[in-house]
Design a protein around this motif. Structure first.
Motif, PDB file in Angstrom:
ATOM      1  N   SER A 178      39.342  24.595  38.548  1.00 37.75           N
ATOM      2  CA  SER A 178      39.533  25.963  39.020  1.00 37.75           C
ATOM      3  C   SER A 178      38.608  26.900  38.248  1.00 37.75           C
ATOM      4  O   SER A 178      38.151  26.594  37.145  1.00 37.75           O
ATOM      5  CB  SER A 178      40.990  26.402  38.838  1.00 37.75           C
ATOM      6  OG  SER A 178      41.359  26.352  37.472  1.00 37.75           O
ATOM      7  N   GLY A 179      38.329  28.059  38.847  1.00 34.99           N
ATOM      8  CA  GLY A 179      37.472  29.053  38.205  1.00 34.99           C
ATOM      9  C   GLY A 179      37.538  30.342  38.988  1.00 34.99           C
ATOM     10  O   GLY A 179      37.691  30.329  40.216  1.00 34.99           O
ATOM     11  N   THR A 180      37.419  31.461  38.280  1.00 41.26           N
ATOM     12  CA  THR A 180      37.514  32.767  38.917  1.00 41.26           C
ATOM     13  C   THR A 180      36.270  33.600  38.597  1.00 41.26           C
ATOM     14  O   THR A 180      35.472  33.263  37.718  1.00 41.26           O
ATOM     15  CB  THR A 180      38.753  33.534  38.428  1.00 41.26           C
ATOM     16  OG1 THR A 180      38.584  33.847  37.032  1.00 41.26           O
ATOM     17  CG2 THR A 180      40.024  32.697  38.603  1.00 41.26           C
ATOM     18  N   ILE A 181      36.140  34.708  39.301  1.00 42.42           N
ATOM     19  CA  ILE A 181      35.015  35.608  39.078  1.00 42.42           C
ATOM     20  C   ILE A 181      35.031  36.149  37.645  1.00 42.42           C
ATOM     21  O   ILE A 181      33.975  36.373  37.035  1.00 42.42           O
ATOM     22  CB  ILE A 181      35.038  36.780  40.106  1.00 42.42           C
ATOM     23  CG1 ILE A 181      33.790  37.658  39.965  1.00 42.42           C
ATOM     24  CG2 ILE A 181      36.303  37.588  39.952  1.00 42.42           C
ATOM     25  CD1 ILE A 181      32.498  36.960  40.283  1.00 42.42           C
ATOM     26  N   ARG A 182      36.206  36.308  37.068  1.00 47.97           N
ATOM     27  CA  ARG A 182      36.302  36.800  35.695  1.00 47.97           C
ATOM     28  C   ARG A 182      35.752  35.784  34.707  1.00 47.97           C
ATOM     29  O   ARG A 182      35.228  36.138  33.643  1.00 47.97           O
ATOM     30  CB  ARG A 182      37.759  37.137  35.357  1.00 47.97           C
ATOM     31  CG  ARG A 182      38.353  38.244  36.223  1.00 47.97           C
ATOM     32  CD  ARG A 182      39.806  38.519  35.882  1.00 47.97           C
ATOM     33  NE  ARG A 182      39.961  39.085  34.555  1.00 47.97           N
ATOM     34  CZ  ARG A 182      41.131  39.467  34.051  1.00 47.97           C
ATOM     35  NH1 ARG A 182      42.239  39.326  34.770  1.00 47.97           N
ATOM     36  NH2 ARG A 182      41.197  39.971  32.841  1.00 47.97           N
ATOM     37  N   ASP A 183      35.848  34.505  35.048  1.00 48.14           N
ATOM     38  CA  ASP A 183      35.343  33.463  34.155  1.00 48.14           C
ATOM     39  C   ASP A 183      33.824  33.501  34.026  1.00 48.14           C
ATOM     40  O   ASP A 183      33.256  32.969  33.062  1.00 48.14           O
ATOM     41  CB  ASP A 183      35.765  32.076  34.649  1.00 48.14           C
ATOM     42  CG  ASP A 183      37.256  31.843  34.503  1.00 48.14           C
ATOM     43  OD1 ASP A 183      37.852  32.407  33.574  1.00 48.14           O
ATOM     44  OD2 ASP A 183      37.828  31.087  35.330  1.00 48.14           O
ATOM     45  N   LEU A 184      33.138  34.116  35.001  1.00 46.00           N
ATOM     46  CA  LEU A 184      31.681  34.231  34.904  1.00 46.00           C
ATOM     47  C   LEU A 184      31.263  35.101  33.727  1.00 46.00           C
ATOM     48  O   LEU A 184      30.121  35.016  33.261  1.00 46.00           O
ATOM     49  CB  LEU A 184      31.099  34.811  36.203  1.00 46.00           C
ATOM     50  CG  LEU A 184      31.238  33.953  37.463  1.00 46.00           C
ATOM     51  CD1 LEU A 184      30.596  34.665  38.639  1.00 46.00           C
ATOM     52  CD2 LEU A 184      30.619  32.577  37.265  1.00 46.00           C
ATOM     53  N   SER A 185      32.186  35.925  33.234  1.00 43.97           N
ATOM     54  CA  SER A 185      31.912  36.792  32.082  1.00 43.97           C
ATOM     55  C   SER A 185      32.540  36.255  30.801  1.00 43.97           C
ATOM     56  O   SER A 185      32.543  36.935  29.775  1.00 43.97           O
ATOM     57  CB  SER A 185      32.444  38.213  32.350  1.00 43.97           C
ATOM     58  OG  SER A 185      31.872  38.759  33.516  1.00 43.97           O
ATOM     59  N   SER A 186      33.043  35.046  30.847  1.00 43.73           N
ATOM     60  CA  SER A 186      33.690  34.447  29.681  1.00 43.73           C
ATOM     61  C   SER A 186      32.680  34.250  28.543  1.00 43.73           C
ATOM     62  O   SER A 186      31.501  33.972  28.788  1.00 43.73           O
ATOM     63  CB  SER A 186      34.306  33.108  30.056  1.00 43.73           C
ATOM     64  OG  SER A 186      34.725  32.396  28.906  1.00 43.73           O
ATOM     65  N   PRO A 187      33.112  34.378  27.296  1.00 44.11           N
ATOM     66  CA  PRO A 187      32.214  34.073  26.173  1.00 44.11           C
ATOM     67  C   PRO A 187      31.891  32.583  26.077  1.00 44.11           C
ATOM     68  O   PRO A 187      30.970  32.194  25.363  1.00 44.11           O
ATOM     69  CB  PRO A 187      33.008  34.551  24.947  1.00 44.11           C
ATOM     70  CG  PRO A 187      34.435  34.545  25.388  1.00 44.11           C
ATOM     71  CD  PRO A 187      34.415  34.900  26.842  1.00 44.11           C
ATOM     72  N   SER A 197      30.218  26.865  39.383  1.00 40.52           N
ATOM     73  CA  SER A 197      30.228  25.723  40.304  1.00 40.52           C
ATOM     74  C   SER A 197      31.297  25.890  41.381  1.00 40.52           C
ATOM     75  O   SER A 197      31.102  25.491  42.529  1.00 40.52           O
ATOM     76  CB  SER A 197      30.458  24.423  39.524  1.00 40.52           C
ATOM     77  OG  SER A 197      31.815  24.249  39.132  1.00 40.52           O
ATOM     78  N   VAL A 198      32.420  26.494  41.003  1.00 42.97           N
ATOM     79  CA  VAL A 198      33.514  26.718  41.957  1.00 42.97           C
ATOM     80  C   VAL A 198      33.143  27.800  42.969  1.00 42.97           C
ATOM     81  O   VAL A 198      33.426  27.678  44.171  1.00 42.97           O
ATOM     82  CB  VAL A 198      34.801  27.113  41.205  1.00 42.97           C
ATOM     83  CG1 VAL A 198      35.899  27.537  42.191  1.00 42.97           C
ATOM     84  CG2 VAL A 198      35.291  25.965  40.329  1.00 42.97           C
TER      85      VAL A 198
END
Length: 347
Positions: A178-187, A197-198
């Motif tokens: 799983s992955g969200t748009i917020r994860d694209l800004s994760s450190p 990839s998701v």
């Protein structure tokens, strides 16, 4: 105290663990003298066994203090075919449970052995074994978490190649991370890569593609950059842009240089690219590689085998297609790909 050797194979690396035969529940001292050994082989040269004490495994390098001389020797993990080291009995139990398909109990047993381990390199090797169990049992988010733990200890660990990513957006969510748009800004670069990839091919495609290009160019870590680049190979398929496949031969050369553990997803993607070019024979070979050579990610291996079945059917080889169909149902009966073999092929 008696000891026994247990061999288990990983993609590109067979490991032999010396495990205690215990009846009292006592642990084996981590520094058991002379227990560690490494077998190396480069190209066509004869294999060489080094014995002593493994002191560290960092990035692509293993350090072993040689028996008798006390000399520290450094070995590239790319040249290693076998590793032997003392482990807690619970890890032996975890390997046995894994071979029996009891993944829940296997992970519990492995986590118990991790609690008894103080050597950071050994913890990472054991966590990598846990990642493989997670992939086989469909626990993708737990696999991601464990890869992150490995990289916190060793930022350039070769085990990043085990990171589960979305390589087939058609798979149900329970068969990919799983992955969200917020994860694209994760450190965390790991979280960014998984999320990209998701999200690739969906409404957040531009953002996901931008992150992948950034990771490819700026990560400074070859193995992670390779995964980001291979994810970008999906773009022509997702956008149905055959003109972008002019560099396909370069991609095919590149995938052969990647770590074995990292190749299944990229090869699946190249199979889809070859389908766009109507090269069914070459596509079959790409699709068969994951299930035959590295099937840790059961859902991806099953999907790849299903695509090979479609290619064989469309190329007029029904007998081979039925043989592969039987193997798919036997090896991956619970995967969604079993249902997909009755559907027409999609690029």
């Amino acid at each position: 105290m008696q000891f026994k050797k247990v061999r288990y194979c990983t993609a590109g690396l067979a490991c032999v663990l010396i495990l205690p035969c215990l009846t009292t529940g006592q642990d084996v001292p981590p520094g058991f003298a002379g227990a560690d050994s490494v077998v190396t082989q480069r190209g066509d040269l004869p294999a060489v066994r080094l014995t002593g004490e493994i002191t560290e495994i960092t990035g692509d390098t293993l350090a072993i203090r040689r028996s008798g001389t006390g000399r520290l020797q450094f070995v590239s993990t790319d040249d290693i075919t076998d590793i032997t080291f003392v482990r807690h009995a619970d890890f032996d139990r975890a390997l046995q449970l894994n071979s029996e398909g009891d993944y829940v109990q296997a992970l519990k047993s492995l986590d118990r052995s991790l609690e008894e381990e103080s050597r950071s390199w050994a913890v990472n090797e054991m966590q990598a074994a846990a990642v493989r169990i997670c992939l086989r049992s469909g626990q993708y988010d737990d696999a991601v978490r464990r890869v992150e733990l490995i990289l916190k200890s060793d930022a350039r660990s070769r085990h990043v190649s085990l990171l589960p990513l979305t390589w087939d957006e058609r798979l149900p969510m329970e068969e990919r991370p799983s992955g969200t748009i917020r994860d694209l800004s994760s450190p965390s670069a790991v979280r960014q890569l998984v999320a990209a990839s998701v999200l690739l091919g969906g409404e957040h495609h531009p953002s996901a593609e931008r992150i992948l290009k950034k990771l490819r160019e700026e990560s400074g870590f070859r193995r992670l950059s390779d995964l980001a680049e291979a994810q970008l190979w999906r773009v022509p398929v997702l956008t149905q842009n055959p003109d972008a496949l002019s560099v396909l031969r370069i991609w095919q050369d590149h995938v052969r240089q990647m770590a074995v553990e990292a190749q299944p997803g990229p090869r699946f993607t190249l199979g889809r690219c070859l389908l766009m070019q109507h090269d069914l024979d070459a596509a079959v070979l790409m699709f068969l590689w994951p299930p035959l050579m590295s099937a840790d990610d059961s859902a991806l291996a099953a999907a790849s085998l299903a695509e090979a079945v479609h290619c064989l059917r469309n190329s007029g080889r029904p007998a081979e297609a039925e043989q592969m169909t039987a193997e798919l149902k036997l090896r991956f009966p619970k995967c969604s790909a079993v249902r997909r073999i009755a559907e027409p092929p999609r690029p």
